[in-house]
Design an enzyme around this catalytic site. Sequence first.
Site, short mmCIF file in Angstrom:
data_model
loop_
_atom_site.label_atom_id
_atom_site.label_comp_id
_atom_site.label_asym_id
_atom_site.label_seq_id
_atom_site.Cartn_x
_atom_site.Cartn_y
_atom_site.Cartn_z
N CYS A 1 0.83 -1.21 0.00
CA CYS A 1 0.00 0.00 0.00
C CYS A 1 0.87 1.26 0.00
CB CYS A 1 -1.01 -0.03 1.15
SG CYS A 1 -2.35 1.18 0.90
N HIS B 1 -3.86 -4.67 -0.57
CA HIS B 1 -3.52 -5.27 0.72
C HIS B 1 -3.62 -6.79 0.64
CE1 HIS B 1 -3.37 -1.64 3.29
NE2 HIS B 1 -4.29 -1.16 2.46
N GLU C 1 -2.89 -8.79 2.92
CA GLU C 1 -3.37 -9.27 4.23
C GLU C 1 -4.88 -9.13 4.39
OE1 GLU C 1 -2.75 -4.88 4.96
OE2 GLU C 1 -1.90 -6.44 3.67
#
Length: 205
Positions: free
Chosen positions: A82, A186, A188
């Site tokens: 990011c 992202h 994650e």
Amino acid sequence: MAAPVVVLDYGSGNLRSAERAVAVTGVEVVVTADLDQARAADGLVVPGVGAFAACMAGLDAVRGGALIAERVAAGRPTLAICVGHQVLFGSGVEHGVRSAGVGVWPGVVEQLQARRLPHMGWNTVQPAADSGLFAGVEDERFYFVHSYGVRILAEAPGRRITWAEHEGDRFVAAVEEGALWSTQFHPEKSGSAGTRLLTNWVATL
């Protein structure tokens, strides 16, 4: 003794979610601002949320730019996420103010030309040919939350660029060059596709 993977703590969020997501791949992960540990780690993750200038200030405070440059020069795997991805470029322009980035890659981070901002939610990408990062997840969707991006990046030998679009505006979604890989989205927050992508990165350690 450094863990195989260090998540660099330079005051810019998502540290614990990045730690947990990488740990799911089966490697030991430590969150730290200690440069010696970060330098010695098999893999370094540079997360980032918020404003470009604030992230750069935090990175500068822990000499993170020099650390990333060292690892790039030594061919040590590094993954930026990011705003961590954005600060690798030459500069960022927010609200008319230009801030210098780490400058690993040429390019300007600027506001996307779209009616709806931020670009938030799931989106597909157009992976680079022979991408190692997207192996097995070329057709999956990933989770984006951003209003700024790099819209022009020159091709170069060994540089693999993955693109995405938001309302017709094309921007850099990921870059792979040597041991330095980065994503605008992202991993994650990207479910099983994100886990597979992180597993692809961990396999390079």
